[in-house]
Design an enzyme around this catalytic site. Structure first.
Site, PDB file in Angstrom:
ATOM      1  N   GLY A  86      52.288  27.536  31.513  1.00 52.67           N
ATOM      2  CA  GLY A  86      53.285  28.421  30.902  1.00 52.67           C
ATOM      3  C   GLY A  86      54.705  28.067  31.315  1.00 52.67           C
ATOM      4  N   CYS A  87      54.879  27.751  32.580  1.00 51.73           N
ATOM      5  CA  CYS A  87      56.218  27.425  33.089  1.00 51.73           C
ATOM      6  C   CYS A  87      56.704  26.098  32.527  1.00 51.73           C
ATOM      7  CB  CYS A  87      56.213  27.411  34.615  1.00 51.73           C
ATOM      8  SG  CYS A  87      55.815  29.040  35.307  1.00 51.73           S
ATOM      9  N   THR A  88      55.786  25.168  32.333  1.00 53.00           N
ATOM     10  CA  THR A  88      56.140  23.878  31.741  1.00 53.00           C
ATOM     11  C   THR A  88      56.531  24.073  30.276  1.00 53.00           C
ATOM     12  OG1 THR A  88      54.706  22.692  33.270  1.00 53.00           O
ATOM     13  CG2 THR A  88      55.303  21.547  31.241  1.00 53.00           C
TER      14      THR A  88
END
EC number: 1.11.1.24
Length: 149
Positions: free
Chosen positions: A44-46
């Protein structure tokens, strides 16, 4: 108490992935996209970071400075930024000062376990340091569109 639109953004100072000291006051007169994310190099952060990267020129054209922040350290941020060619500073908030000042350090739960962590949130701050928008329902793959709309 949670920050509200119209309030002054809390001041901060932290090192980025290159060891540079970054302060909120460095960006007076500029609009800021300050996004908080849980962990470097997770799916998700990527997706969120890459969405912002892919629309970075559009953000600059609108006068935005983009800053990412998590409780990961500089070394982790550097690896993450290099792996995905992220063109903006990632702030290492290892002491949790910024996440706590912005109210995004909170109890979370996963698989029945509770723990403290960063709640994915983006703050749009105006040229005078005032919070203009708080995005709490983040669409990680299309986050840049959320910011620019």
């Amino acid at each position: 108490m949670a920050l509200q639109v119209g309030e002054k953004a809390p001041l901060f100072e932290a090192k980025d992935q290159n060891g540079n000291v970054v302060k909120l006051t460095d960006f007076q007169g500029k609009k800021i996209v300050l996004y908080f994310y849980p962990k470097d190099d997770t799916p998700g952060c990527t997706a969120q970071a890459c969405s912002l990267r892919d629309s970075y020129d559009a953000m600059l054209a609108r006068g935005y400075v983009v800053l990412g922040a998590s409780v990961d350290n500089e070394k982790s941020h550097k690896k993450f930024a290099e792996k995905y060619q992220l063109p903006f500073p990632l702030l290492a908030d290892t002491e949790h000062q910024i996440v706590e000042a912005y109210g995004v350090w909170a109890e979370k739960s996963m698989y029945g376990k509770t723990y403290m962590g960063t709640v994915r949130t983006t703050f749009i701050i105006d040229e005078n340091g005032v919070i203009q928008e708080i995005i709490s329902k983040i669409d990680t793959k299309n986050h840049a569109e959320q910011v620019l709309s």
